[in-house]
Design a protein around this motif. Sequence first.
Motif, PDB file in Angstrom:
ATOM      1  N   THR A   8       0.815  -1.210   0.000  1.00 33.49           N
ATOM      2  CA  THR A   8       0.000   0.000   0.000  1.00 33.49           C
ATOM      3  C   THR A   8       0.851   1.263   0.000  1.00 33.49           C
ATOM      4  O   THR A   8       0.305   2.368   0.043  1.00 33.49           O
ATOM      5  CB  THR A   8      -0.917   0.023   1.238  1.00 33.49           C
TER       6      THR A   8
ATOM      7  N   GLN B 251      -6.670   5.670  -1.434  1.00 36.10           N
ATOM      8  CA  GLN B 251      -6.249   5.115  -2.720  1.00 36.10           C
ATOM      9  C   GLN B 251      -5.737   6.202  -3.659  1.00 36.10           C
ATOM     10  O   GLN B 251      -6.302   7.293  -3.730  1.00 36.10           O
ATOM     11  CB  GLN B 251      -7.434   4.400  -3.391  1.00 36.10           C
TER      12      GLN B 251
ATOM     13  N   ASP C 251      -5.524  -2.056  -5.985  1.00 34.76           N
ATOM     14  CA  ASP C 251      -4.752  -2.671  -4.913  1.00 34.76           C
ATOM     15  C   ASP C 251      -3.400  -3.223  -5.386  1.00 34.76           C
ATOM     16  O   ASP C 251      -2.712  -3.907  -4.643  1.00 34.76           O
ATOM     17  CB  ASP C 251      -5.555  -3.794  -4.247  1.00 34.76           C
TER      18      ASP C 251
END
Length: 697
Positions: A129, A227, A259
């Motif tokens: 991430t 995101q 992702d």
Amino acid sequence: MAEDGETAEAEKPEEPQQEADPGQDAQEKAGDPENAHKWRKRSSEVDIALQALVGGTANLFFGPTSVGQLGDRGQRANHHLGVVVRSGPVPRQVLDRIRECYVEPPHYAMVKQKLMSAQVLLFQMRSGTGRTTTALRLLDQLCAAGVRKLDPDATLKTLQDKDLEENHGYLLESLEADQARELQAFQIERLGRLMDEKGARLIVIVDESTPLRFHDIGDLVISDLGQVPPERLLQRHLSGVAVLERPEVQEIIAELTDDIPRRELAQLAELLKEVAEERTDLNAVKERFSRAGEANFIEWFDRQTDIEQRAFVIALAVFNDEPVQIVSQAATLLADHIKAVEIPRRVDRARQLFTLPLQRRITDANAELVDDTVETIFGTVPVRKARFRDERYPYRVLQLICGQYDQAHEVVRGWLFGLGGIPGEQIRIRAGMAAGLLSLQDFPSIYETLIEPWAAIGDDNARWAAVAALTIPGQHPALSRVVCEVLKKWSRSHDPELRTTAAQALGSTSAMSTRACLRLLRQLARYADWGIAYAVGESVTDLLARVDDRGAVLGALVRWSRDDEHPKRRETALLAVLIASSYLVVSVDGGSEKWPALVWEAENDPERRQQIVRLYARMLLAAEFNRRGYLALRDWVKVAQKDTSMREPLARLLFDVGDESGELDSIRYYIEYWRDEHDGPADAARAMLRYFKQRGA
């Protein structure tokens, strides 16, 4: 460890004064050029193996890297992937590189504000991430003096003022589960006050599956950064590169999900740059990043149905870009292991010798043969190497076996264990590195069946396989702490073989800081036999070649070699100086020869010069070491005979050593002796003597 020796006779300094004992053997080994060559080659082979196993995706797995090398490691400069920063200072160039391409996620400003007020935050989110990159960027923005990574085994509740520097950002990249479960608000508050007093900040990364006391410290846990669309990240990485507008590239971007790990996007950006420069084929990039790519890979592997062919593919995964004879021999051994399981009757295991030519095996394996050269002790020789056309295949093949084929995995482990005991750097190091790569999927079984047995077997080849096997997990955020614990356990073991392996591994591990490695090496030196002492000496030399903080390493040797230290530790320190004197060399601008690195270091850094002078002065005053110490100095003078630019720096260093030790007359006498030797370094020696005369000695 050593019996008292006698002072070297002036007339014949090159001849031993007594029968060789283990201590004298260790000193002779330290001065043997062949051992120095082996050390440099071994270090180079580790880097080459890592490049061949994970290819251009190395940073995909292990994150930002830095390069800081002293000394010449053979081919290292051509293949070095960089030392992964798992502890200690994060180099400025790494932080600058992050700043140049970083895209702030939606919650960045909020997280920054919280870190400014709380001083301590915990990032609990999945890998990929951008958590580490974001942590480094935040700390770099808020802490003017720099960013450091804490040792993976650091204990948060025991951090003290002395462990921190003013205005620094600190990152603990992996918090072990036991610490996480016990972490309470009052401990975080104490850390916050400590950080505030120092003008520092701390971010701790916690695995998403690790339980935390959310009712107590939940307000300091960041679980979502928000995101960032993949295309926006690519645009930042590819600023000024006209490639994203191409329809084929847009097809790739359309298949990317939100992702996708940010490191993979960085890898994609680098490949697209190569596409724009016409150095990479766009179809290969599409294959790598399309959803069909993984299915195609599995389908390709399943087509390798013949036992010999499948063994060849697996052997090529381990020995990618090695001479084809090594690949073929390793494949034959693996095929025998497989047949022993799949074909129980020995009489049915016959091998047809002329059924399938090598070129067909290479083609079916999606590989190629290339002409290359390798370095040997006899010089450079031509070889033909085999390698996959797709650099990702070695890792993917091993990952597939570990994840999907349990019984085959067991057979491959047995095959790798046997390879780890075979002489030859390429074989044992490749076997170890392959085991290390497999350990990312299943560390417990790889450790129990390969790494620890290699470490304990008492064979030098197997020991180096174990050291190589710890390289990759030692660079992985989730496993570096485990590697720390392994090395601690081995260092304190009653088994001398495990202690020796620990001593050998500590110099090359990136799982802990330089100072943490030195603490364990110091403990090992206190109880060392000459085998362990030599391993400690090589590890210290590895640290001198690998880390930026070489002053800390030299300072440790100065402390260990004091007269009031335990004799074993003192002797180990002096042996380490001898090893570094012989092993470490460095290319110098304008020089015709590679200089001894300690001479170069003494010439270019006043503080380290004083440390080197003191170490050599102590060696020349130590009865059991002065003979070999003078011979090491003679080796340096021989280098100066070939490189005139080294003569004055060496003369200055030898004068300072003599002045520190009170042995100026003795050093001058030996220089005169070397001058008069048949084929001795006469011109260099005369230059040394002229300098001594100018200084009144």
